[in-house]
Design a protein around this motif. Sequence first.
Motif, PDB file in Angstrom:
ATOM      1  N   THR A   1       0.804  -1.224   0.000  1.00 30.95           N
ATOM      2  CA  THR A   1       0.000   0.000   0.000  1.00 30.95           C
ATOM      3  C   THR A   1       0.835   1.271   0.000  1.00 30.95           C
ATOM      4  OG1 THR A   1      -0.191  -0.075   2.408  1.00 30.95           O
ATOM      5  CG2 THR A   1      -1.961  -1.103   1.127  1.00 30.95           C
TER       6      THR A   1
ATOM      7  N   SER B   1       5.154   0.754   4.143  1.00 30.82           N
ATOM      8  CA  SER B   1       4.765  -0.650   4.294  1.00 30.82           C
ATOM      9  C   SER B   1       5.797  -1.565   3.666  1.00 30.82           C
ATOM     10  CB  SER B   1       3.404  -0.906   3.658  1.00 30.82           C
ATOM     11  OG  SER B   1       2.407  -0.162   4.299  1.00 30.82           O
TER      12      SER B   1
ATOM     13  N   TRP C   1       4.327 -15.499   2.164  1.00 31.81           N
ATOM     14  CA  TRP C   1       2.909 -15.528   2.535  1.00 31.81           C
ATOM     15  C   TRP C   1       2.737 -15.195   4.019  1.00 31.81           C
ATOM     16  CZ3 TRP C   1      -0.599 -20.451   1.744  1.00 31.81           C
ATOM     17  CH2 TRP C   1      -1.930 -20.061   1.674  1.00 31.81           C
TER      18      TRP C   1
ATOM     19  N   GLY D   1       3.256 -11.532   4.516  1.00 35.37           N
ATOM     20  CA  GLY D   1       2.061 -10.807   4.096  1.00 35.37           C
ATOM     21  C   GLY D   1       0.943 -10.883   5.122  1.00 35.37           C
ATOM     22  N   ALA D   2       0.898 -11.976   5.861  1.00 37.74           N
ATOM     23  CA  ALA D   2      -0.151 -12.140   6.863  1.00 37.74           C
ATOM     24  C   ALA D   2       0.096 -11.297   8.104  1.00 37.74           C
ATOM     25  CB  ALA D   2      -0.268 -13.613   7.256  1.00 37.74           C
TER      26      ALA D   2
ATOM     27  N   THR E   1       2.233  -8.428   8.218  1.00 42.43           N
ATOM     28  CA  THR E   1       2.668  -7.058   7.953  1.00 42.43           C
ATOM     29  C   THR E   1       1.496  -6.211   7.488  1.00 42.43           C
ATOM     30  OG1 THR E   1       4.798  -7.934   7.218  1.00 42.43           O
ATOM     31  CG2 THR E   1       4.320  -5.656   6.685  1.00 42.43           C
ATOM     32  N   PRO E   2       1.197  -5.131   8.202  1.00 42.93           N
ATOM     33  CA  PRO E   2       0.129  -4.241   7.735  1.00 42.93           C
ATOM     34  C   PRO E   2       0.578  -3.494   6.478  1.00 42.93           C
ATOM     35  CG  PRO E   2       1.143  -3.389   9.746  1.00 42.93           C
ATOM     36  CD  PRO E   2       1.762  -4.710   9.479  1.00 42.93           C
TER      37      PRO E   2
ATOM     38  N   PHE F   1       1.012  -4.872   3.545  1.00 40.27           N
ATOM     39  CA  PHE F   1       1.633  -5.818   2.608  1.00 40.27           C
ATOM     40  C   PHE F   1       0.717  -7.021   2.523  1.00 40.27           C
ATOM     41  CE2 PHE F   1       4.869  -9.357   2.084  1.00 40.27           C
ATOM     42  CZ  PHE F   1       5.035  -9.159   0.725  1.00 40.27           C
ATOM     43  N   VAL F   2       0.127  -7.220   1.345  1.00 38.24           N
ATOM     44  CA  VAL F   2      -0.908  -8.239   1.191  1.00 38.24           C
ATOM     45  C   VAL F   2      -0.493  -9.244   0.127  1.00 38.24           C
ATOM     46  CG1 VAL F   2      -3.325  -8.641   0.587  1.00 38.24           C
ATOM     47  CG2 VAL F   2      -2.683  -6.558   1.803  1.00 38.24           C
ATOM     48  N   VAL F   3      -0.567 -10.515   0.490  1.00 41.12           N
ATOM     49  CA  VAL F   3      -0.374 -11.612  -0.463  1.00 41.12           C
ATOM     50  C   VAL F   3      -1.646 -12.442  -0.380  1.00 41.12           C
ATOM     51  CG1 VAL F   3       1.071 -13.556  -1.119  1.00 41.12           C
ATOM     52  CG2 VAL F   3       2.113 -11.585  -0.022  1.00 41.12           C
ATOM     53  N   THR F   4      -2.395 -12.488  -1.484  1.00 39.09           N
ATOM     54  CA  THR F   4      -3.749 -13.051  -1.435  1.00 39.09           C
ATOM     55  C   THR F   4      -3.822 -14.566  -1.458  1.00 39.09           C
ATOM     56  OG1 THR F   4      -3.960 -12.856  -3.830  1.00 39.09           O
ATOM     57  CG2 THR F   4      -4.760 -11.009  -2.488  1.00 39.09           C
TER      58      THR F   4
END
Length: 116
Positions: free
Chosen positions: A28, A32, A76, A79-80, A82-83, A85-88
């Motif tokens: 974002t 981040s 992954w 990403g879970a 870290t605010p 930072f997103v790994v879907t």
Amino acid sequence: MLQFVLIWVLSAIALVITAYIVPGFAVTSFASALLAAVILGLLNAIAKPILVLLTLPLTVVTLGLFLFIINALVIWLAGAITPGFVVTGFFPALLGSIVLTLVTSLLTFLVGSVRR
């Protein structure tokens, strides 16, 4: 100390570039990305060696290809926790780990050749 900061910033830049390339991989803000680079570094220093040791027989049987899976799991996990930072999912993490490795290597090479 300056080299440490340079590598940290290059890792954050590589994360931003990877997020631009890989769908399902998002950062974002640059702050981040900096935080995610720190968390990835810590996970690579602490969790990854433990995972490699626990899965050593599987890694040997797959001739090292299972290390891609371990890298994806570490990304992954980062990403879970870290605010920003997103790994879907797993497959974006897998593709992201490959792209992140390539981008980081390229940036390190370019900065290294400039510094000489």
